[in-house]
Design a protein around this motif. Structure first.
Motif, short mmCIF file in Angstrom:
data_model
loop_
_atom_site.label_atom_id
_atom_site.label_comp_id
_atom_site.label_asym_id
_atom_site.label_seq_id
_atom_site.Cartn_x
_atom_site.Cartn_y
_atom_site.Cartn_z
N THR A 7 0.85 -1.18 0.00
CA THR A 7 0.00 0.00 0.00
C THR A 7 0.89 1.23 0.00
O THR A 7 2.09 1.14 0.25
CB THR A 7 -0.95 0.02 1.22
N TYR A 64 -7.08 3.20 -0.62
CA TYR A 64 -7.79 4.14 0.25
C TYR A 64 -7.99 5.44 -0.51
O TYR A 64 -7.39 5.69 -1.56
CB TYR A 64 -6.99 4.38 1.53
N GLY A 91 -9.76 -2.87 0.13
CA GLY A 91 -9.74 -1.62 0.87
C GLY A 91 -11.02 -0.84 0.68
O GLY A 91 -11.81 -1.09 -0.25
N GLU A 93 -11.80 2.15 -0.43
CA GLU A 93 -12.02 2.95 -1.63
C GLU A 93 -12.56 2.12 -2.80
O GLU A 93 -13.29 2.63 -3.64
CB GLU A 93 -10.73 3.67 -2.02
#
Length: 495
Positions: A7, A64, A91, A93
């Motif tokens: 990430t 995200y 995640g 998003e």
């Protein structure tokens, strides 16, 4: 290494709790998996190069709101230079409204929601067959007792240099429509004894700053008291090597038993993040927020007057149905309660949140690009919204920073919102900037504004100098707190 978990964090200090959960729950695949974290702003080519150094077969990305644009570029480049690598996304998003997202179209697989069980299962199928046919996989939510805790995966370097995120529970029983937790059915606790054992292990390894990501720390008071007692015991046993804990607090639920526990903490050991968001009952009802405003105000006042907790209280501008005058009243009410920081946030349309149902009726206009900030409503036009955005930025620089503690009261006077808005408009007219304003220049501008408002020149300079010279950086041996705090909290304590 067959599986990479990656990430782009907002900053280096933010160690990803989500990736560590995935790695902890990989089961037999764990020896073939590792974490590779980056920070937003890194060059895409360098991120891709470092990922491919491990010759992975699968890369799982945590996506995200703050990293989706840069992660999209990383995934696009990976698909150009290493199309054989399987890309799996997960995640918040990408868990909602995924069909329209470019990053989802680029990826091979998507897991929506909880990934603890579903990601290892998907990886096993990709590596060993049969290869999954479906692109989108709804994450399975297992019983909490079956989720392996990730805290042993914090490295010694993490503990020494990064924020240690922990959670005693997941989910939230409240339904505030601007928050993704509105989609949760309830809050689910982890086993308390095993969680406290994990905290004990982290503390034994040297962890001292703990940030709880629970949405509702004080939902179950018995649990809250046991967790706080853990930290009180550490403070009593190691007064020269103290701990610091951050919790998110529901503002209108502070029974006497919890107050008694909070009052025992010394300065610099405890921080509460408290979401008020709006003091307008009609707006609260519109966005499904249940809050006893009188009780919330009473509790914040009690915390300010009878505890040493550092208070970070949130308001949101741009909620449907709230105009500037209403927001200003709430802001002034909160200033009067004297929390250490007021986080002046601007509404964002997180994917999947129910706030979108008010779009037509209340003229909600959101930026189509992350972080999807509100641009206008039926009661706040675009130009005014930008003024509020600038207000929020200058408020953070001047008020929340703790660097102008003596000066702030003179800036705000008897009408905090109106006076600071006037200052915000003026400083923007002078700088045409909200970022990269050097501290020395900012101090000069504050002193100049005080003179514009009628203060004698030398008095203005002396007032600002009393803050600027004495509280920019507080030496550790002069702080009132017993721990090396984040600098902003230390400044508030020093003041």
């Amino acid at each position: 290494m067959k599986i990479l978990l990656s990430t782009l964090n907002a900053r280096y200090a933010h160690a990803s709790l989500g990736l560590r959960y995935l790695l902890a729950n990989m089961g037999s695949l764990q020896p073939q998996a590792r974490i590779e974290e980056f920070v937003i702003g890194a060059k895409t080519t360098e991120v891709v190069e470092k990922l491919l150094t491990h010759a992975p077969k699968i890369i799982g990305f945590g996506v995200y709101i703050w990293n989706v644009e840069e992660t999209t570029r990383v995934v696009a480049m990976l698909k150009r230079v290493a199309p054989h690598v399987v890309i799996v996304l997960g995640g918040p998003e990408v868990s909602h409204e995924s069909g329209e997202q470019a990053i989802v179209q680029l990826a091979d697989y998507l897991i929506t929601g909880w990934g603890d069980v579903t990601f290892p299962k998907l990886c096993g199928e990709i590596l060993n067959g049969p290869k999954p046919l479906m692109k989108v996989h709804a994450g399975v939510q297992p019983p909490m007792a079956e989720i392996a805790m990730p805290y042993a995966l914090y490295t010694d370097t993490d503990i020494a240099h990064r924020t240690i995120y922990v959670e005693a529970s997941r989910g939230c029983p409240f339904k505030c429509e601007f928050c993704l937790s509105a989609l949760d059915k309830t809050a689910w606790p982890f086993g308390l004894d095993s969680f406290l054992d994990e905290l004990e292990s982290l503390h034994a390894r040297g962890a001292r700053l703990f940030k709880f990501v629970d949405r509702t720390f004080n939902l179950n008071i018995k649990t809250s008291l046991k967790i706080m007692q853990f930290f009180l015991d550490k403070l009593a046993a190691h007064p020269d090597d103290p701990v610091y804990a951050h919790f998110e607090l529901v503002p209108d639920h502070l029974p006497d038993a919890l107050k008694e526990g909070i009052a025992k903490f010394p300065p610099g050991a405890l921080q509460f993040e408290i979401g008020i968001q709006s003091f307008n009952p009609a707006v609260q009802a519109l966005v499904s927020r249940r809050q006893d405003n009188a009780k919330a105000a009473e509790n914040i006042r009690w915390l300010c007057e009878h505890s040493h907790a550092h208070l970070h209280v949130d308001l949101i501008a741009g909620l449907p149905g709230e105009d500037v005058a209403s927001f200003a009243r709430g802001f002034d009410q909160l200033v009067a309660l004297k929390p250490h920081e007021i986080q002046f946030g601007i509404l964002k349309r997180l994917r999947g949140t129910p706030i979108i149902r008010h779009t037509e009726a209340y003229g909600l206009v959101f930026d189509p690009y992350p972080p999807y900030t509100i641009l206008a409503t039926s009661t706040i036009d675009f130009s005014t919204m930008l003024r509020l955005v600038r207000f929020a930025r200058y408020w953070d620089l001047v008020a929340n920073s703790g660097r102008f503690a003596n000066t702030l009261a003179h800036l705000l006077g008897d009408a905090p919102f109106d006076h600071f808005m006037a200052f915000s408009d003026w400083i923007y007219s002078k700088t045409d900037a909200t970022h990269r304003i050097a501290l020395e220049r900012l101090a000069g501008l504050v002193a100049q504004w005080l003179q514009v408002r009628g203060m004698e020149r030398q008095g203005a300079l002396d007032l600002v100098a009393s803050d600027y010279a004495g509280r920019i950086e507080v030496p550790l041996d002069q702080r009132k707190a017993p721990v090396a705090l984040p600098s902003r909290q230390a400044r508030h304590l020093a003041a």
